[in-house]
Scaffold this active site. Structure first.
Site, PDB file in Angstrom:
ATOM      1  N   ASP A   1       0.720  -1.297   0.117  1.00 29.99           N
ATOM      2  CA  ASP A   1      -0.151  -0.102  -0.022  1.00 29.99           C
ATOM      3  C   ASP A   1       0.695   1.258  -0.196  1.00 29.99           C
ATOM      4  O   ASP A   1       0.459   2.317  -0.808  1.00 29.99           O
ATOM      5  CB  ASP A   1      -1.038   0.125   1.095  1.00 29.99           C
ATOM      6  CG  ASP A   1      -1.898  -1.018   1.255  1.00 29.99           C
ATOM      7  OD1 ASP A   1      -1.831  -1.979   0.346  1.00 29.99           O
ATOM      8  OD2 ASP A   1      -2.734  -1.181   2.212  1.00 29.99           O
TER       9      ASP A   1
ATOM     10  N   GLU B   1       1.386  -9.049  11.865  1.00 25.87           N
ATOM     11  CA  GLU B   1       0.800  -8.412  10.410  1.00 25.87           C
ATOM     12  C   GLU B   1       2.151  -8.264   9.803  1.00 25.87           C
ATOM     13  O   GLU B   1       2.316  -8.554   8.517  1.00 25.87           O
ATOM     14  CB  GLU B   1      -0.016  -7.293  10.445  1.00 25.87           C
ATOM     15  CG  GLU B   1      -0.429  -6.611   8.887  1.00 25.87           C
ATOM     16  CD  GLU B   1      -1.221  -5.650   9.114  1.00 25.87           C
ATOM     17  OE1 GLU B   1      -1.625  -4.942  10.051  1.00 25.87           O
ATOM     18  OE2 GLU B   1      -1.716  -5.198   7.981  1.00 25.87           O
TER      19      GLU B   1
END
Ligand code: DGY
Length: 437
Positions: A166, A401
């Site tokens: 991202d 994550e």
């Protein structure tokens, strides 16, 4: 230890299971995400094949009539995430599905995920493969029809969230030239995790600005190709598509789908050739990005640069040179192996940030892709190293994550970042332990 962690990994998947599909992470990502579900299905396949199949069926239930597969499927409602379905307003497109979805996509992993499921099932799930095959093929067809304006076999992404990576520093130059409005955004991500590990507010304004443009254009692909300020041929996205084509060729052969196999072979022949000529940088000796809007290469090295190994794109010589330069002696390992494999952005760059999302931290899905890539080229030393670094991080911190790539820091501090109990970290741990290849 290993058995205990394996049990914990299963618990993460069970906890995130929502009666049909798996959310990536409670609170932070409360819906179904496209490439997350692909990796999650690889983990489920080892412990509950019916759940793996359901995961993919649920994902494809959000497919649009033109083949497009959105990056988020909003099966459920939740107040814990921004931007939700009302911001994406995908129903502005005449092709959108009945189920609410976003209007952007993510790296196309489903082709190779289908083949992995088939292999993990001991080659017993051919009926299931046959059930989903044409849908995945239609998704590839969408890319070549609408996202390859110069007919190169290389498809573009039109939003940074489509890359999967991202907020990689690769996009910084684009944001610099983009005059996005200063929206007041009600971000939710920074309520769940430390803001210093997430994209900045200014970056989010750019992300939303692109979505506002798509809405103005009613998600029309021709208008996006003509006007979108973000139009990138991304090495990871294209490597995933090429690798998925390859799996679809093998599965299509089993299913005796001759036309599909012929089509997939044509796509891949052109794609591999142009990937090597257009996305390879002989000076950097690795693969980079191409900005179609500005018509120029983007000379940055990230973990995505190495993903073509997984798709068998480089020659043996090119692959060896790349591995020597970046791993055996170079910046991604650092002097005296200072960095764990594999940082998401070049640790020698001034833009490297070891804590912030895709600007430096290690991600388990990219490690899985590179592990398979090193194996494919017979680079057992690097395959072993990336696997043991991955297992070290997961054992030390649990299923976060993303993780700090600096080896030293793991002696003293908590260096797992972002969401905890993150589904693909758990799923790929299961696959790394159980898979024989
Ligand atoms: C997020 O919200 O950070 C996601 O990655 C977007 O898909």
């Amino acid at each position: 230890m290993e058995i205990k962690l394996l049990e914990q990994a299963k618990k993460v998947l069970e906890k995130n299971w929502q009666d049909g599909f798996t959310i990536p992470c409670e609170g932070l990502y409360p819906f179904q995400w496209n490439w997350d579900s692909g990796f999650i299905a690889l983990g489920w396949a080892h412990i509950d094949m019916e759940k793996a199949k359901s995961e993919l069926r649920y994902l494809l239930s959000g497919q649009w009539s033109n083949g497009f597969l959105p990056h988020i499927i909003f099966h459920n409602e939740s107040e814990t995430y921004f931007p939700g379905p009302e911001v994406h307003a995908a129903d502005l497109s005449p092709y959108s599905s009945e189920i609410k979805t976003s209007g952007i996509t993510q790296p196309p992993v489903l082709g190779f995920v289908l083949e992995e499921l088939f292999i993990t099932s001991g080659n017993t799930e051919l009926d299931f493969i046959s059930e989903l095959y044409d849908k995945v093929l239609l998704c590839h067809d969408y890319f070549y029809k609408y996202r390859d304006p110069e007919d190169e076999g290389l498809v573009y992404i039109c939003h940074n969230w489509e890359a999967g990576t991202d907020n990689t520093p690769v996009w910084d130059d684009i944001w610099k030239n983009l005059d996005s409005p200063e929206y007041q955004l009600e971000r939710r991500d920074t309520e769940h995790v430390d803001a210093s590990t997430r994209p900045s507010n200014r970056e989010y304004q750019h992300y939303i600005h692109l979505i506002e443009l798509f809405k103005e254009w009613k998600y029309n692909d021709a208008l996006i190709a003509e006007k979108c300020p973000f139009l990138i041929q991304d090495p990871l996205f294209n490597a995933m598509l090429i690798r998925s084509n390859e799996s679809m060729i093998r599965l299509g052969t089993l299913l005796k789908k001759e036309d599909a196999v012929r089509q997939l072979k044509n796509w891949n022949e052109k794609a591999k050739k142009n990937y090597q000529t257009k996305l390879y940088d002989p000076e950097l000796k690795t693969y980079i990005y191409f900005d179609l809007r500005a018509d120029k290469p983007m000379k940055y090295v990230s973990s995505s640069s190495f993903s073509p190994l997984f798709a068998g794109i480089p020659s043996k010589e090119v692959a060896t040179e790349m591995a020597n330069r970046y791993f055996r002696e170079g910046s991604f390992s650092g002097k005296n192996n200072f960095f764990l494999l594999c940082a998401s952005f070049d640790p020698e760059s001034e833009h490297f940030d070891p804590k912030r999302y895709w600007r430096g931290p290690v991600w388990i899905n990219l490690n899985w892709i590179l592990y398979r890539g090193f194996k494919r080229y017979g680079m057992e030393d690097l395959a072993d190293q990336i696997k043991s670094d991955t297992l070290f991080l997961l054992k030390k911190h649990g299923f976060y994550e993303y993780f700090d790539p600096r080896r030293d820091i793991h002696q003293q501090s908590d260096a797992g970042y972002g969401g905890n109990n993150f589904s693909w970290s758990a799923a790929l741990y299961i696959d790394l332990l159980k898979n024989k290849h």
